[in-house]
Design a protein around this motif. Structure first.
Motif, PDB file in Angstrom:
ATOM      1  N   UNK A 108      -5.326   7.094   6.723  1.00 36.88           N
ATOM      2  CA  UNK A 108      -4.921   5.909   7.575  1.00 36.88           C
ATOM      3  C   UNK A 108      -4.845   4.808   6.595  1.00 36.88           C
ATOM      4  N   UNK A 109      -5.514   4.593   5.581  1.00 37.58           N
ATOM      5  CA  UNK A 109      -5.416   3.556   4.537  1.00 37.58           C
ATOM      6  C   UNK A 109      -3.956   3.609   4.091  1.00 37.58           C
ATOM      7  N   UNK A 110      -3.475   5.069   3.568  1.00 33.78           N
ATOM      8  CA  UNK A 110      -2.231   5.002   2.852  1.00 33.78           C
ATOM      9  C   UNK A 110      -0.969   4.512   3.665  1.00 33.78           C
ATOM     10  N   UNK A 111      -1.178   5.013   5.079  1.00 33.19           N
ATOM     11  CA  UNK A 111      -0.180   4.977   5.927  1.00 33.19           C
ATOM     12  C   UNK A 111      -0.056   3.494   6.301  1.00 33.19           C
ATOM     13  N   UNK A 112      -1.249   2.702   6.753  1.00 34.29           N
ATOM     14  CA  UNK A 112      -1.178   1.392   6.802  1.00 34.29           C
ATOM     15  C   UNK A 112      -0.588   0.335   5.547  1.00 34.29           C
ATOM     16  N   UNK A 113      -1.124   0.948   4.368  1.00 33.15           N
ATOM     17  CA  UNK A 113      -0.731   0.130   3.366  1.00 33.15           C
ATOM     18  C   UNK A 113       0.830   0.348   3.088  1.00 33.15           C
ATOM     19  N   UNK A 114       1.461   1.380   3.188  1.00 35.64           N
ATOM     20  CA  UNK A 114       2.735   1.708   2.936  1.00 35.64           C
ATOM     21  C   UNK A 114       3.641   0.824   4.156  1.00 35.64           C
ATOM     22  N   UNK A 115       3.099   0.968   5.236  1.00 36.97           N
ATOM     23  CA  UNK A 115       3.932   0.194   6.487  1.00 36.97           C
ATOM     24  C   UNK A 115       3.871  -1.467   6.146  1.00 36.97           C
ATOM     25  N   UNK A 116       2.607  -2.020   5.680  1.00 36.22           N
ATOM     26  CA  UNK A 116       2.635  -3.313   5.316  1.00 36.22           C
ATOM     27  C   UNK A 116       3.391  -3.704   4.047  1.00 36.22           C
ATOM     28  N   UNK A 117       3.574  -2.898   3.038  1.00 33.95           N
ATOM     29  CA  UNK A 117       4.496  -2.937   1.981  1.00 33.95           C
ATOM     30  C   UNK A 117       5.876  -2.984   2.417  1.00 33.95           C
ATOM     31  N   UNK A 118       6.196  -2.264   3.159  1.00 31.25           N
ATOM     32  CA  UNK A 118       7.528  -2.163   3.616  1.00 31.25           C
ATOM     33  C   UNK A 118       8.022  -3.301   4.569  1.00 31.25           C
ATOM     34  N   UNK A 119       6.981  -3.977   5.248  1.00 32.81           N
ATOM     35  CA  UNK A 119       7.034  -5.125   6.179  1.00 32.81           C
ATOM     36  C   UNK A 119       7.336  -6.322   5.115  1.00 32.81           C
TER      37      UNK A 119
ATOM     38  N   UNK B  62      -0.532  -6.809  -7.167  1.00 37.15           N
ATOM     39  CA  UNK B  62       0.343  -7.626  -8.084  1.00 37.15           C
ATOM     40  C   UNK B  62       0.937  -8.244  -7.082  1.00 37.15           C
ATOM     41  N   UNK B  63       1.494  -7.956  -5.981  1.00 38.17           N
ATOM     42  CA  UNK B  63       2.035  -8.665  -5.073  1.00 38.17           C
ATOM     43  C   UNK B  63       1.357  -9.899  -4.381  1.00 38.17           C
ATOM     44  N   UNK B  64       0.185  -9.519  -4.126  1.00 37.67           N
ATOM     45  CA  UNK B  64      -1.059 -10.739  -3.805  1.00 37.67           C
ATOM     46  C   UNK B  64      -0.965 -11.856  -4.783  1.00 37.67           C
ATOM     47  N   UNK B  65      -1.203 -11.354  -6.290  1.00 37.82           N
ATOM     48  CA  UNK B  65      -1.170 -12.412  -7.106  1.00 37.82           C
ATOM     49  C   UNK B  65      -0.101 -13.062  -7.273  1.00 37.82           C
ATOM     50  N   UNK B  66       1.270 -12.442  -7.103  1.00 38.50           N
ATOM     51  CA  UNK B  66       2.245 -13.251  -7.012  1.00 38.50           C
ATOM     52  C   UNK B  66       2.377 -14.294  -5.944  1.00 38.50           C
ATOM     53  N   UNK B  67       1.960 -13.999  -4.537  1.00 40.19           N
ATOM     54  CA  UNK B  67       2.001 -14.986  -3.605  1.00 40.19           C
ATOM     55  C   UNK B  67       0.933 -16.043  -3.706  1.00 40.19           C
TER      56      UNK B  67
END
Length: 436
Positions: A178-189, A239-244
């Motif tokens: 579940x974690x991986x599926x939702x994390x990939x989904x948010x990364x794509x969004x 890393x994306x969060x740090x950039x944001x």
């Protein structure tokens, strides 16, 4: 010589096997005084039935057979043989057919859980003495159950532990999926950087390798792979969060500067000026330098590219725009400004401009005066002047009036920052910054 009194052979056409003989040898030596609760042992055997290769129907027959044992505790003292007829067993086994009953009794004997003790005519019965006690009985001996009780309990405990481990592993696997599926989904969004389609294909290939009826060992390997994949995804998203967060911090800093009515504040590259000028006033100076001082008196590092700061163009085209100096020279000439930077440091022009806002408020300079200085000198130069004023604050009577005077002179081309910084640098006796 082995005592042969415990050896028994089957009646009729049933043949004797080495397995049956081995089971009888294993069951002959029961520890003295050993007793086992028959129903606890039966429940353990139900857990471990796959180890012994017996079916649920065979267990139902064994349950019916144990119900004929007179005590709850199986022991030599209570007797080892039960002798119900097939008709009685069939009734207690919920009406099982005679042929099916015989087949499952044979399976229990072959598994080494029961031992046949057949009478001369194959009938099951007990012979009693004059006191009514059982002298000898013919039927099925439970000696093997008593002798193998520890083995049965050990197998049952291991199977229960494996089942618990399998349940926990399945839960962890479900959560990880579940974690991986939702994390990939948010990364794509969010369009996070990275080959997320490749990561998604890797995720699907790992899931495709799960067997339809997996054992705990199969799932443990899959879980390890998924946890590694989840860890890699989290590293990318962190890393994306740090950039944001960094972008949000910079945005907040810009809004803070804009709240002081400053506009077009852009971070500058280090720059320097060699234009001489006389000081703003004669009796109230930040770093009084003679207007006759020329550029060859300044020991500025060569190789720097001079850049015009963001500022209004002078009204007179013949007047050159005010130029800025390297940030490291400003910090060395005005070390006190570092105390007003983030975490006690000034590491960029943005840090210096943010500190200048705080210093401007502390010195009592109005926002409009500082706004005018930024418009005329440029934000970097205005922040540099504020740093110089802080360094010599004890010599300035009216900081707001002084800054307006410098702004007016800069607009007329009568003010340069170089002499001011050099005077402060020499006062600190900085090596390599004194006049030649």
């Amino acid at each position: 010589m082995h005592n042969s009194n415990f050896i028994t052979t089957p009646f009729g056409r049933r043949s004797m096997t080495l397995g049956m003989l081995s089971n009888q040898y294993d069951a002959k030596d029961i520890e003295p005084g050993k007793s086992v609760d028959k129903w606890k042992l039966f429940r353990a055997l139900c857990e471990a039935r796959s180890v012994f290769g017996i079916s649920d129907r065979a267990l139902a027959v064994l349950n019916a057979l144990l119900s004929f044992y007179p005590e709850n505790a199986l022991s030599e003292e209570n007797g080892l043989v039960v002798f119900p007829s097939n008709a009685q067993l069939s009734l207690r086994a919920h009406g099982i057919a005679p042929a099916t009953l015989r087949r499952h009794l044979a399976a229990l004997v072959a598994a080494g859980l029961l031992i046949r003790k057949d009478s001369p005519n194959g009938k099951r019965y007990a012979r009693r003495d004059r006191k009514g006690e059982i002298d000898e009985a013919f039927g099925f001996s439970v000696a093997s159950l008593i002798a193998r009780a520890d083995e049965i309990f050990a197998h049952a405990a291991r199977i229960v532990a494996d089942r618990q481990r399998l349940r926990v592993t399945k839960e962890r696997l479900s959560i990880c999926r579940r974690d991986i599926a939702k994390l990939i989904e948010i990364a794509l969004q969010e369009q996070a950087p990275g080959d997320w389609m490749m990561i998604q294909k890797t995720f699907q290939s790992i899931l495709a390798a799960i067997p339809r009826a997996p054992h705990v060992g199969d799932l443990s390997g899959v879980l390890d792979e998924l946890e590694m994949l989840r860890g890699e995804i989290l590293i990318r998203l962190e890393k994306q969060l740090e950039t944001q967060k960094q972008s949000a911090t910079e945005s907040q800093t810009e809004r803070h500067i804009q709240n002081t009515d400053l506009k077009n504040i852009l971070e500058s590259e280090p720059a320097s000026s060699t234009q001489p000028a006389r000081d703003a006033t004669q009796d109230d100076t930040v770093g009084a330098c003679d207007s006759q001082e020329s550029s060859h008196h300044l020991s500025i590092p060569t190789g720097n590219v001079y850049r015009v700061a963001t500022a209004q163009r002078p009204s007179n085209p013949s007047i050159q725009p005010l130029k800025s100096f390297p940030l490291d020279l400003v910090i060395q000439a005005c070390p006190e400004v570092a105390s007003y930077g983030h975490a006690g440091k000034v590491e960029s022009w943005r840090d210096l401009m943010t500190a200048a806002i705080v210093i401007r408020t502390m010195l009592g300079i109005s926002p409009s005066a500082y706004q005018d200085a930024c418009n005329v000198m440029g934000p970097e130069n205005a922040a540099t002047v504020i740093a110089c004023m802080l360094q010599r604050a004890e010599h300035i009577n009216s900081a707001g009036g002084y800054l307006r005077n410098l702004t007016r002179r800069a607009q007329c081309g009568e003010f340069a920052i170089g002499p001011m910084l050099m005077a402060l640098a020499r006062s600190h006796r900085l090596p390599g910054r004194d006049a030649a």
